[in-house]
Design an enzyme around this catalytic site. Sequence first.
Site, PDB file in Angstrom:
ATOM      1  N   THR A  12      13.359  -2.816 -40.134  1.00  0.00           N
ATOM      2  CA  THR A  12      12.712  -3.398 -38.968  1.00  0.00           C
ATOM      3  C   THR A  12      13.767  -3.676 -37.901  1.00  0.00           C
ATOM      4  O   THR A  12      14.925  -3.947 -38.204  1.00  0.00           O
ATOM      5  CB  THR A  12      11.960  -4.696 -39.313  1.00  0.00           C
ATOM      6  OG1 THR A  12      12.890  -5.711 -39.713  1.00  0.00           O
ATOM      7  CG2 THR A  12      10.949  -4.450 -40.426  1.00  0.00           C
ATOM      8  N   THR A  15      15.818   0.155 -33.842  1.00  0.00           N
ATOM      9  CA  THR A  15      15.954   1.056 -32.704  1.00  0.00           C
ATOM     10  C   THR A  15      17.186   0.784 -31.853  1.00  0.00           C
ATOM     11  O   THR A  15      17.424   1.488 -30.868  1.00  0.00           O
ATOM     12  CB  THR A  15      14.703   0.981 -31.800  1.00  0.00           C
ATOM     13  OG1 THR A  15      14.535  -0.367 -31.333  1.00  0.00           O
ATOM     14  CG2 THR A  15      13.459   1.411 -32.570  1.00  0.00           C
ATOM     15  N   ILE A  18      22.555  -3.179 -34.818  1.00  0.00           N
ATOM     16  CA  ILE A  18      22.800  -3.119 -36.265  1.00  0.00           C
ATOM     17  C   ILE A  18      21.722  -2.302 -36.965  1.00  0.00           C
ATOM     18  O   ILE A  18      22.011  -1.505 -37.868  1.00  0.00           O
ATOM     19  CB  ILE A  18      22.871  -4.544 -36.851  1.00  0.00           C
ATOM     20  CG1 ILE A  18      24.124  -5.269 -36.339  1.00  0.00           C
ATOM     21  CG2 ILE A  18      22.864  -4.506 -38.377  1.00  0.00           C
ATOM     22  CD1 ILE A  18      24.149  -6.752 -36.657  1.00  0.00           C
ATOM     23  N   TYR A 150      17.819 -21.040 -32.704  1.00  0.00           N
ATOM     24  CA  TYR A 150      18.248 -19.777 -33.316  1.00  0.00           C
ATOM     25  C   TYR A 150      18.879 -20.034 -34.683  1.00  0.00           C
ATOM     26  O   TYR A 150      18.533 -19.376 -35.673  1.00  0.00           O
ATOM     27  CB  TYR A 150      19.232 -19.066 -32.401  1.00  0.00           C
ATOM     28  CG  TYR A 150      19.864 -17.829 -33.017  1.00  0.00           C
ATOM     29  CD1 TYR A 150      19.110 -16.700 -33.287  1.00  0.00           C
ATOM     30  CD2 TYR A 150      21.223 -17.814 -33.351  1.00  0.00           C
ATOM     31  CE1 TYR A 150      19.679 -15.572 -33.860  1.00  0.00           C
ATOM     32  CE2 TYR A 150      21.802 -16.695 -33.913  1.00  0.00           C
ATOM     33  CZ  TYR A 150      21.030 -15.585 -34.166  1.00  0.00           C
ATOM     34  OH  TYR A 150      21.608 -14.470 -34.743  1.00  0.00           O
TER      35      TYR A 150
END
Length: 250
Positions: A12, A15, A18, A150
């Site tokens: 996932t 594109t 990483i 985050y």
Amino acid sequence: MPRLQGKRTLITGGTSGIGLETAKQFLTEGARVIVTGVNPDSIENARNILGQEVPVLCADSASVEAQNALAQAVKDHYGQLDVAFLNAGVSVWVPIEEWTEALFDRSFAINVKGPYFLTQALLPVFSKPASVVLNTSINAHVGAAQSSVYAATKAALLSLSRTLSSELLPRGIRVNAVSPGPVDTPLYDKLNIPDAYREQVTQQIINTIPAGRFGTPEEVAKAVVYLASDESAWTIGAEIVVDGGRMLNG
């Protein structure tokens, strides 16, 4: 013999950065690969790089419905899945006073809820044995300013790598985590750093890394390849930190 020969894999957020580099290394190691993304330009770029034999699917990690549809697409394509690298995520760094409920919920939806419910949806699809690798972050450990939400999402994901290891091991599913430090990816676009300050911020970050430089997507991907392969069959609920020594500085 390639280390992932014939393995059916899903990446996932595959594109760019990483994820894309991991897809390239998986292919080199003999794997079959499906990647996901959300940005149309990045999806098209990944198709050009990875080749027409690699399905590049649009899937919003924040949507449980999209995760269920993705699991069905994986089942339809492969039948069963040997490796899942759950890499899709968002990195938003802002002071606490600038957070809104909507922004908070979106970060947790993409970074925690999506991977969790995708894992759930893939349970009937995983082969036995199977390997799940979660992309967490050293920010789960390091108290960096403006990273409050985050870091919390990555700490939650890291916790899942351990609790799900205990729960899913009887099903033959190993769960591990890779935790990158500062990596040379499209970082500044995610952090919304003005161009005038980029060089200054870059140097400030480098000063915290004993190795004296950012890491590369290739270096993180190598750790993912290991966790995906049978070489790590006895590595369960573990975290591989790839950070140039950043955590040595607290």
